[in-house]
Design a protein around this motif. Structure first.
Motif, PDB file in Angstrom:
ATOM      1  N   GLU A   1       1.161  -0.811  12.392  1.00 21.73           N
ATOM      2  CA  GLU A   1      -0.273  -0.261  13.384  1.00 21.73           C
ATOM      3  C   GLU A   1      -0.488   1.018  13.242  1.00 21.73           C
ATOM      4  O   GLU A   1      -1.863   1.447  12.942  1.00 21.73           O
ATOM      5  CB  GLU A   1       0.105  -0.308  15.050  1.00 21.73           C
ATOM      6  N   GLY A   2       0.507   1.734  13.585  1.00 23.65           N
ATOM      7  CA  GLY A   2       0.653   3.498  13.522  1.00 23.65           C
ATOM      8  C   GLY A   2       0.417   3.693  12.000  1.00 23.65           C
ATOM      9  O   GLY A   2      -1.124   4.273  11.264  1.00 23.65           O
TER      10      GLY A   2
ATOM     11  N   LEU B   1       0.923  -1.024  -0.025  1.00 24.77           N
ATOM     12  CA  LEU B   1       0.355  -0.055  -0.276  1.00 24.77           C
ATOM     13  C   LEU B   1       0.635   1.543  -0.031  1.00 24.77           C
ATOM     14  O   LEU B   1       0.897   2.642  -0.842  1.00 24.77           O
ATOM     15  CB  LEU B   1      -0.877  -0.354   0.951  1.00 24.77           C
TER      16      LEU B   1
ATOM     17  N   GLU C   1      -3.271   2.962  11.712  1.00 28.46           N
ATOM     18  CA  GLU C   1      -4.206   3.388  12.237  1.00 28.46           C
ATOM     19  C   GLU C   1      -4.434   4.847  11.266  1.00 28.46           C
ATOM     20  O   GLU C   1      -5.628   5.240  11.404  1.00 28.46           O
ATOM     21  CB  GLU C   1      -4.009   4.033  13.697  1.00 28.46           C
TER      22      GLU C   1
ATOM     23  N   LEU D   1     -11.615  -1.280   3.061  1.00 32.21           N
ATOM     24  CA  LEU D   1     -11.158   0.273   2.324  1.00 32.21           C
ATOM     25  C   LEU D   1     -11.055   1.304   3.506  1.00 32.21           C
ATOM     26  O   LEU D   1     -11.657   1.113   4.982  1.00 32.21           O
ATOM     27  CB  LEU D   1     -12.577   0.679   1.298  1.00 32.21           C
ATOM     28  N   PRO D   2     -10.012   2.667   3.274  1.00 31.27           N
ATOM     29  CA  PRO D   2     -10.164   3.308   4.338  1.00 31.27           C
ATOM     30  C   PRO D   2     -11.180   4.047   4.272  1.00 31.27           C
ATOM     31  O   PRO D   2     -11.447   4.347   3.950  1.00 31.27           O
ATOM     32  CB  PRO D   2      -8.744   4.036   3.478  1.00 31.27           C
TER      33      PRO D   2
ATOM     34  N   ASP E   1      -7.444  -2.487   9.412  1.00 30.98           N
ATOM     35  CA  ASP E   1      -7.440  -3.540  10.852  1.00 30.98           C
ATOM     36  C   ASP E   1      -6.296  -4.347  10.575  1.00 30.98           C
ATOM     37  O   ASP E   1      -6.661  -4.718   8.885  1.00 30.98           O
ATOM     38  CB  ASP E   1      -8.605  -3.606  10.649  1.00 30.98           C
TER      39      ASP E   1
ATOM     40  N   GLU F   1       0.233   3.907  -3.134  1.00 35.44           N
ATOM     41  CA  GLU F   1      -0.535   4.537  -3.039  1.00 35.44           C
ATOM     42  C   GLU F   1       0.458   6.034  -2.664  1.00 35.44           C
ATOM     43  O   GLU F   1      -0.386   6.877  -2.482  1.00 35.44           O
ATOM     44  CB  GLU F   1      -1.731   4.765  -1.948  1.00 35.44           C
ATOM     45  N   ASN F   2       1.310   5.531  -3.347  1.00 36.33           N
ATOM     46  CA  ASN F   2       2.612   6.605  -3.032  1.00 36.33           C
ATOM     47  C   ASN F   2       2.669   7.173  -1.525  1.00 36.33           C
ATOM     48  O   ASN F   2       2.851   9.160  -1.189  1.00 36.33           O
ATOM     49  CB  ASN F   2       2.164   8.355  -4.028  1.00 36.33           C
TER      50      ASN F   2
END
Lengths: 383, 329
Positions: B247-248, B174, B251, B325-326, B256, B178-179
């Motif tokens: 994790e960061g 990712l 977030e 999806l975000p 998840d 997505e740069n």
């Protein structure tokens, strides 16, 4: 991770739960509307409702930008992508929301429309720069949180002289929605919504500040606590609301002090104000037409307004019959009161936006609530 | 298109690129089919198509991934892989330099895994009808006697082990797709797991389930196992290893990590009495250093995966519907 686990500390949660139990008057019922879907999901994901007494009830509000977009606007976006040969760019959450006849952007993509999921308006601009021969439209939705990046994209497009970039603007505003929920008469056959206080929007307030909620709190005598999205934020805000209700106060208080100020982000507000202006009225799914509740692109930037650039035909848009998304968004029904919930309507086969969006109330009930309900039913049967 | 036409150009491509880098005695025979000496035991076979964007990512590329992915599928049956085949679909105009980089990476991965690529095929499609390169690999392995591993074999009371941190591969992909740049570069965990599986199976042949939690992540793999075995899973959130930077990133993006893809991790379900011994063996292996017992199999007619949260409550860890999806805000 630093500053994540700290807001999910089980021991602190127990202390807050005890304080809430001590302060909540057992002889009254507290109806607390969490405006944002982010709150709804925090409540379910961390089991917050298990930690508060039964007479403290969370009422799910309309604070999901995907859910409140009316079907007609989504149909417009689908038509734009299918008929105008544009590259339609959008945030991922929109992709699976069903429009009229269950058609979604993802289905339109499967039919050949060029629809691309982006993470930011900068991605949409990049796509426009890389495809000068194609028209690129950014399908802009969201509350005040996502509005500044849209304004910046329009300013950048103008500065660069991009001729093939435009924005289909659907940005909406939270303070008028809160006022509308309290003030609007009940729909025929529905009970009026019961709200004693609001868990106010958090990320939205980081942009606009907490002051814009003062008129609603004062005029409707409903306390508002700006609440962060972490579960401890929700619990602390719940305690703050209960105190205000017990004391008969109706003020705007700010629990989310680590991010939100009274004035908000002035620079972001100026950017938005430069590029966008109030629409006199705008349709919200569930709430109907709400005056002064949305933004449109100013005349000075009309070249970047997709509504002006593309002629969209009027259409007969309609939601799925029996879908209770509108009543759920008004807080008058729970997802489980919808006949379609969990039978016809599931995340794999959504009938309404509330089941699709990662911030939707039905999705939260389905994802996190099913086991709890099954366990409660088993307990009831055993008793 | 000439490279896919079956003429001289294709022959040159095969000799100069594929055979040069993937060289071994069976491939060098030049047959369309490989003739293999197979040790006694039951054969295990698996095929997997690899499509990924971007083709090159931190910690790997489509070449190494196409080796690791199929070897892991074979290994999750408890088998020892013996050979691979590879099929390439190339899009016209795909740079030969990139193809060579991919083949070199594939050859290195196969060499390090000790499993040769013994046969293959190449096709070229017109520009616009592919996505650079697609690679399909098939792996063959041999299952030792006494090993019977199946996703339907989990039983209540058994332990759920995980070989290490989750989400590394998905976030690495990712971050490039997505740069999105993060302060620390997150590397994919792409790796061949059959060495780790071999030492686990040698020590505890009675392992019930092995599964690599690839697309859909740990949550999806556990839901599949729960439904196949008609059991529930109770996870302990505090025991699931997640790198702080992963994790960061999750977030930040509203994802998840339970649903984010992995390419070098495995789930093992075994009798509770074997759990400590297996964990010791896993931790002694370079690919299992962060292994942990993350939960247990429970009776549940609804076949749900449930997690005790660090917050003191519990939550359902459901199947994912579509892609993760975000969130918007």
């Amino acid at each position: 991770m630093k500053y994540i686990k700290e807001f999910r500390d089980g021991k602190l949660a127990q202390k807050l739960a005890l304080a809430i139990r001590q302060e909540a008057d057992p002889d009254r019922h507290y109806h607390l509307m969490e405006f944002c879907g982010g709150h709804t999901h925090a409540i379910f994901r961390y089991g917050v409702q298990d930690l508060v007494p039964q007479n403290v009830e969370y009422v799910h509000g309309p604070g999901c930008p995907v859910c409140v977009l009316p079907v007609r606007r989504l149909d417009d976006a689908i038509e734009l992508a299918l008929k105008s040969n544009v590259i339609l760019t959008t945030y991922g959450d929109m992709m699976r929301v069903p429009g009229t006849k269950q058609k979604s952007l993802i289905r339109a993509k499967a039919e050949g429309a060029d629809i691309r999921m982006v993470y930011s308006t900068q991605d949409a601009l990049r796509i426009a720069r890389e495809n000068p021969q194609r028209q690129v439209v950014f399908f802009a939705i969201g509350f005040e949180t996502t509005t500044p990046p849209t304004a910046v994209a329009i300013l950048q497009a103008k500065a660069e002289g991009l001729k093939n970039f435009s924005v289909f603007c659907n940005h909406v505003l939270t303070p008028p929605a809160i006022a509308h929920i309290v003030n609007a008469p009940a729909e025929p056959g529905e009970q009026p919504v019961k709200i004693d206080g609001f868990l106010g929007p958090s990320h939205v307030s980081s942009v606009i500040g907490w002051a814009p909620y003062q008129p609603a709190a004062r005029d409707f005598r409903k306390p508002v606590v700006i609440a962060g999205f972490e579960p401890l934020d929700v619990m602390q805000s719940t305690l703050m609301l209960i105190r205000q209700i017990n004391e008969g106060r109706h003020e705007v208080e700010n629990q989310y002090t680590r991010v939100v100020t009274k004035e908000g982000n002035r620079k972001a507000q100026r950017l938005v104000d430069d590029v966008l202006e109030l629409r006199r009225t705008f349709e919200w799914r569930g709430l109907g037409y709400v005056p002064d509740s949305a933004l449109k692109i100013r005349e000075a930037y009309v070249d970047f307004d997709a509504e002006e650039r593309f002629a969209l035909s009027p259409k007969e848009s309609r939601e799925v019959k029996s879908c209770e998304c509108p009543a759920i968004l008004r807080g008058v029904k729970k997802p489980t009161e919808c006949k379609l919930f969990g039978t016809v309507c599931t995340p794999d086969n959504p009938m309404g936006a509330c089941m699709v969006s990662s911030e939707g109330a039905c999705a939260a009930y389905w994802t996190y609530g099913r086991k709890r309900e099954a366990m409660a039913a088993a307990k009831g049967a055993a008793a | 298109m000439t490279h896919g036409g079956g003429g001289r150009a294709m022959s040159v491509l095969i000799e100069d690129l594929f055979h040069r880098h993937l060289k071994n005695t069976i491939l060098d025979q030049g047959h369309d089919a490989a003739v293999l000496e197979v040790p006694p035991g039951r054969l295990v076979m698996s095929t997997d198509a690899h499509v990924i964007s971007p083709l090159f990512f931190p910690g790997g590329d489509i070449g190494s991934l196409s080796v690791h992915g199929t070897l892991n599928d074979v290994a999750m049956a408890g088998a020892r892989p013996v050979s691979l085949t590879a099929s390439f679909i190339l899009e016209e105009g795909f740079p030969l330099a990139d193809l060579e980089r991919i083949v070199i990476s594939m050859a290195r991965a196969a060499r390090e895994a000790g499993v040769p690529v013994v046969s293959g095929d190449t096709k070229v499609v017109e520009k616009g009808k592919g996505d650079g390169v697609f690679i399909t690999t098939t792996g063959v392995g041999v299952l030792p006697e006494g090993v019977s591993i199946s996703p339907a074999a989990a039983k209540p009371g058994q332990a759920v082990l995980l070989s290490g941190t989750i989400g590394d591969h998905g976030v690495a992909i990712l971050s490039k797709r997505e740069n999105l740049t993060f302060e620390t570069e997150i590397q994919s965990d792409s790796a061949a797991l059959h060495g780790l599986v071999g030492s686990m199976v040698d020590a505890v042949p009675g392992i019930s389930v092995l599964r690599d939690p690839t697309r859909g992540g740990l949550a999806t793999a556990l839901n599949e196992i729960a439904h196949a075995s008609k059991v529930g899973v109770m996870l302990d959130e505090g025991e699931i290893p997640v790198r702080p930077d992963v994790e960061g990133a999750c977030e930040l993006l509203g994802l998840d990590p339970l649903y984010v893809a992995n390419e070098g991790k495995l789930i093992c379900i075994c009798d509770a009495s074997d759990a400590d011994r297996l964990l010791e063996i896993m931790k002694a292996h370079p690919l299992g250093q962060n292994a942990a017992k993350i939960g247990e199999i429970v009776e549940d007619a609804d076949c749900m995966v449930v997690m005790k949260t660090g917050f003191g409550g519990s939550r359902v860890v459901d199947w994912l519907s579509g892609e993760q999806l975000p969130r918007i805000c």
